[in-house]
Design an enzyme around this catalytic site. Sequence first.
Site, mmCIF file in Angstrom:
data_model
loop_
_atom_site.group_PDB
_atom_site.id
_atom_site.type_symbol
_atom_site.label_atom_id
_atom_site.label_comp_id
_atom_site.label_asym_id
_atom_site.label_seq_id
_atom_site.Cartn_x
_atom_site.Cartn_y
_atom_site.Cartn_z
ATOM 1 N N GLU A 74 -7.854 -2.402 2.970
ATOM 2 C CA GLU A 74 -7.044 -1.208 3.207
ATOM 3 C C GLU A 74 -7.039 -0.833 4.683
ATOM 4 O OE1 GLU A 74 -6.935 3.548 2.017
ATOM 5 O OE2 GLU A 74 -8.212 2.186 0.866
ATOM 6 N N LYS A 78 -11.864 15.061 -0.442
ATOM 7 C CA LYS A 78 -11.230 15.338 0.853
ATOM 8 C C LYS A 78 -10.772 16.799 0.928
ATOM 9 C CE LYS A 78 -9.688 10.615 1.823
ATOM 10 N NZ LYS A 78 -8.532 9.683 1.849
ATOM 11 N N GLU A 107 -8.767 12.065 12.483
ATOM 12 C CA GLU A 107 -7.994 10.906 12.928
ATOM 13 C C GLU A 107 -7.108 11.192 14.135
ATOM 14 O OE1 GLU A 107 -4.957 7.596 10.919
ATOM 15 O OE2 GLU A 107 -6.006 9.073 9.696
ATOM 16 N N GLU A 117 -11.488 10.833 -4.945
ATOM 17 C CA GLU A 117 -11.456 10.791 -3.477
ATOM 18 C C GLU A 117 -10.629 11.932 -2.900
ATOM 19 O OE1 GLU A 117 -9.489 7.984 -0.038
ATOM 20 O OE2 GLU A 117 -10.621 6.980 -1.635
ATOM 21 N N LYS A 160 0.846 -1.188 0.000
ATOM 22 C CA LYS A 160 0.000 0.000 0.000
ATOM 23 C C LYS A 160 0.881 1.238 0.000
ATOM 24 C CE LYS A 160 -3.278 2.652 2.810
ATOM 25 N NZ LYS A 160 -4.075 2.736 4.053
#
Length: 426
Positions: free
Chosen positions: A278, A415, A234, A411, A184
């Site tokens: 993911e 964001k 986060e 995406e 990733k």
Amino acid sequence: MDTLQQIKRDLISIIKCHRPSRKEKISIFRFQVTGYLELLSWLKAQDLYPQFYLNFRDNDKKLASIGTVLSFSALNEAQQFILSNKVSLVGGMKFNNNVMFFLPRLLLEQTKDSLCIQFVINNEINWLDEKKEILELLDSLTLTKPIQDIKQTIQLQTKKASQQEWESWVEDVLREIKKGILTKVVLSNETNFVTDSPLDDKDFLAKSEKYNKDCYHFLLAENKHCTFLGSSPERLYQRNGQSLVTEAVAGTAVITDNEKQNKQQATWLLNDEKNGYENWLVVKDIKQNLFPHIEEINIQDKEIKRLRQVQHLKRRITARLKCGYLDQICLESIHPTAAVAGVPKKESKSFIQQVETFSREWYAGTLGIMAEDYAEFTVTIRSAFIEDNNIRILAGAGIVEGSVPLLEWEEIERKALGLISLLHKE
């Protein structure tokens, strides 16, 4: 706030009577008062740098600080200073692991109805110079400036990578994944905008607090010319004693004006194999990196983290640190997570450095506060650099096997809207 006037008078009296001690590096004075002070409004009126601000995601606590007495560029030195002097440091680590922690001259901590003020004197420098600087600072202690709505119009200036270039980066990652070199990589892009007049950083962040709910809101201005700020969903981690709480936030679906569609997207996200994979890579990365330093770990089931423009998969992770392990180990082990770098970490960071045409600096880094018994840090995503009339927005997406370049581009554009759209709201 009338009590600030009294604190100012008390501090001036303390400073005038203070005699530096050769036995102590610093002298700390703390005041606890009842009342509420809007910290962004207070910070807006201050002229001393660096300036730091953190509005915590899961409680009603806010921090603001100005000035610096001591700074640290090594985690072990910062950790040792905390243990030796029983103080809190603010700051964090950039994406490339460069460290910047500092002991603020003045630190304010606001909870629902209580304000704690900490003032620090450096006893190891010339007292006359120190005294003069402190008294100048105290002149503005009680000042505030009202937060105002953003009036600027915005115009796109440049994208560091065009859509075609960025999608080619994704294809490069997918080829490396197919070879087994990478699992990733989180690729980001920087978009530069110009406003018709200088954009006030505190006004901008206050508006983000209003619209971007369930986030950490952070600000770091090392000088008056450039501010890094953002509203991140986060948490990197929170530590209470040896108890550690962290999380894996990865996997994304859209948010629209159609509530039925949003629920369908949430159900799809919870069951989608690619997004679940993911997210699990982030969990696995955190678990493996923490494993030598913990006694136990618990990983909760997937849930939906809903924001204004997107929704994410989230897993909460709790652990018990072994005795003696504190924030140096936590930061070195967890940051940067696979949610902002990739897997394997070393190889993914190297790939990012080679491919991305800009420096992330504080983007995808971490900012927070650490003390002997407590620490909390956010991952500095959904963020921007404000430099007078210019604003640089950064956003990223995790690329794994099965990623579709066009969808990943869409995406990161969604964001980035979390901050850019603030300039279009009434």
